[in-house]
Design an enzyme around this catalytic site. Structure first.
Site, short mmCIF file in Angstrom:
data_model
loop_
_atom_site.label_atom_id
_atom_site.label_comp_id
_atom_site.label_asym_id
_atom_site.label_seq_id
_atom_site.Cartn_x
_atom_site.Cartn_y
_atom_site.Cartn_z
CB SER A 90 -0.94 0.01 1.21
OG SER A 90 -0.20 -0.22 2.39
CB THR A 192 -1.78 6.03 3.91
OG1 THR A 192 -2.46 6.11 2.68
CG2 THR A 192 -0.87 7.22 4.10
CB THR A 210 -0.51 6.40 0.22
OG1 THR A 210 -1.37 5.27 0.13
CG2 THR A 210 -1.06 7.48 -0.69
NE ARG A 220 -8.27 8.01 -4.93
CZ ARG A 220 -7.74 7.78 -3.74
NH1 ARG A 220 -6.46 7.47 -3.63
NH2 ARG A 220 -8.47 7.85 -2.64
CB THR A 243 -4.68 6.08 7.22
OG1 THR A 243 -4.62 4.97 6.31
CG2 THR A 243 -5.27 5.61 8.53
N GLY A 244 -7.10 6.07 5.18
CA GLY A 244 -8.44 5.61 4.83
C GLY A 244 -8.90 6.20 3.52
#
Ligand code: ASP
Length: 332
Positions: A90, A192, A210, A220, A243-244
């Protein structure tokens, strides 16, 4: 899973030195207010980072911090470990690609003077955080993207590397079989590394890096290279990192909100909780909408909170080195 009470106990480790100092002052009959205002930097140095990979990253950051190095050097050195780990899917080398098979990276860095640098949609460079630092230090800009960012990195002497490992290529090929080429948010594809630290001099810095959401649309960009969304800091107040699901963090200026809430008196824990509540109130559909925040204030007190269960942070200071589970609002 730790109860909320247990977590707060752990989170309060950061204020232990402050409490001790207060107790001592009171024993000596000194004026507590004078001792407590302005607040004493209770714990420094300290470094916090997201997820289990944060443990190794914190070790590298600690090498810098424990020798009196700057928080800026510490966060850069720390997250480089995760970027260069090919087993981590990731971040950086070995990151899962977009839906067309390209590994595209996002990163940003910020120092105690609010200098910041970022790269977005960067390909072929193993350590985007160091390119972000060069953007900060060697250009009048904050954010370079795509081919421009790549050319800048090559000009600065960074090497071109194939970031798509065999393992990530296979994962992508498997995904292609039944995905119908549809980018989707799921619980596995966001991890991340975000890191925030205070150095011996009491200065804060932060870094975030990330490969973004796996199998995303080509082009993106998430929250992680966006100052105020994925990362924010004000040296007078504190720092926050997210993060997320980046889209949710961008929509709510997540990390900036956490820092501003601390400025207005919230503890780091309360600030993270309110930012999570904000995200939840702005999204009708919370399916797979995992977001987690870490906050650190000037005193070395910290907190973390997430929408869903499972978020954890790596914490390191002189008396503590371990993972801490975040409290959360929803079970999966
Ligand atoms: N926040 C990142 C993004 O949306 C994903 C992550 O946290 O891993 O790109």
């Amino acid at each position: 899973m730790k109860s909320r009470r247990e977590f707060i106990k752990i989170g309060a480790i950061g204020s232990a030195a402050l409490i001790t100092q207060t107790a001592c002052a009171s024993e000596k009959g000194e004026d507590l207010e004078e001792i407590l205002i302005p607040p004493v930097a209770a714990i420094k140095p300290i470094v916090l980072s997201t997820w289990n990979h944060g443990l190794d990253a914190n070790k590298a950051a600690w090498e810098v911090l424990s020798q009196g190095g700057s928080a800026l050097d510490a966060v850069e050195q720390g997250v480089r470990v995760t970027e260069s780990d090919p087993t981590n899917q990731s971040v950086g080398l070995g990151g899962l690609p977009d839906r067309d098979g390209n590994v595209t990276l996002d990163a940003c860095i910020i120092d105690h003077n609010s200098n910041c640098g970022a790269v977005a949609f960067l390909q072929y460079i193993e350590n985007p955080i160091s390119v972000a630092r060069k953007v900060m230090e060697d250009t009048p800009h904050v954010l370079l993207a795509g081919v421009g960012a790549l050319n800048f990195a090559l000009e600065k002497g960074f090497e071109k590397t194939n970031l798509l490992t065999e393992k990530s290529k296979q994962a992508w090929e498997n995904w292609l079989k039944d995905s119908e080429y549809e980018p989707q948010i799921n619980s596995e594809n966001h991890d991340t590394i975000g890191m925030i630290a205070i150095d011996e001099s009491g200065n804060l810095s932060g870094a975030c890096t990330t490969s973004g959401m796996a199998y995303k649309l080509h082009g993106r960009v998430g929250d992680s290279p966006i100052i105020a969304a994925g990362l924010f800091l004000d040296n007078e107040v504190g720092a926050a990192v997210a993060t997320g699901v980046g889209e949710a963090v961008i929509r709510t200026a997540g990390s900036a909100i956490v820092v501003e809430l601390m400025r207005h008196g919230k503890t780091p824990q309360e600030a993270c909780e309110e930012a999570v509540a904000r995200i939840m109130s702005k999204h009708k559909d919370l399916t797979n909408m995992q977001v987690g925040f870490i906050a650190l204030n000037k005193n070395g007190e910290y907190g973390c909170h997430s929408v869903y269960a499972g978020f954890n942070i790596a914490v390191k200071h002189n008396d503590f080195e371990d993972m801490v589970d975040a409290q959360y609002e929803l079970e999966w």
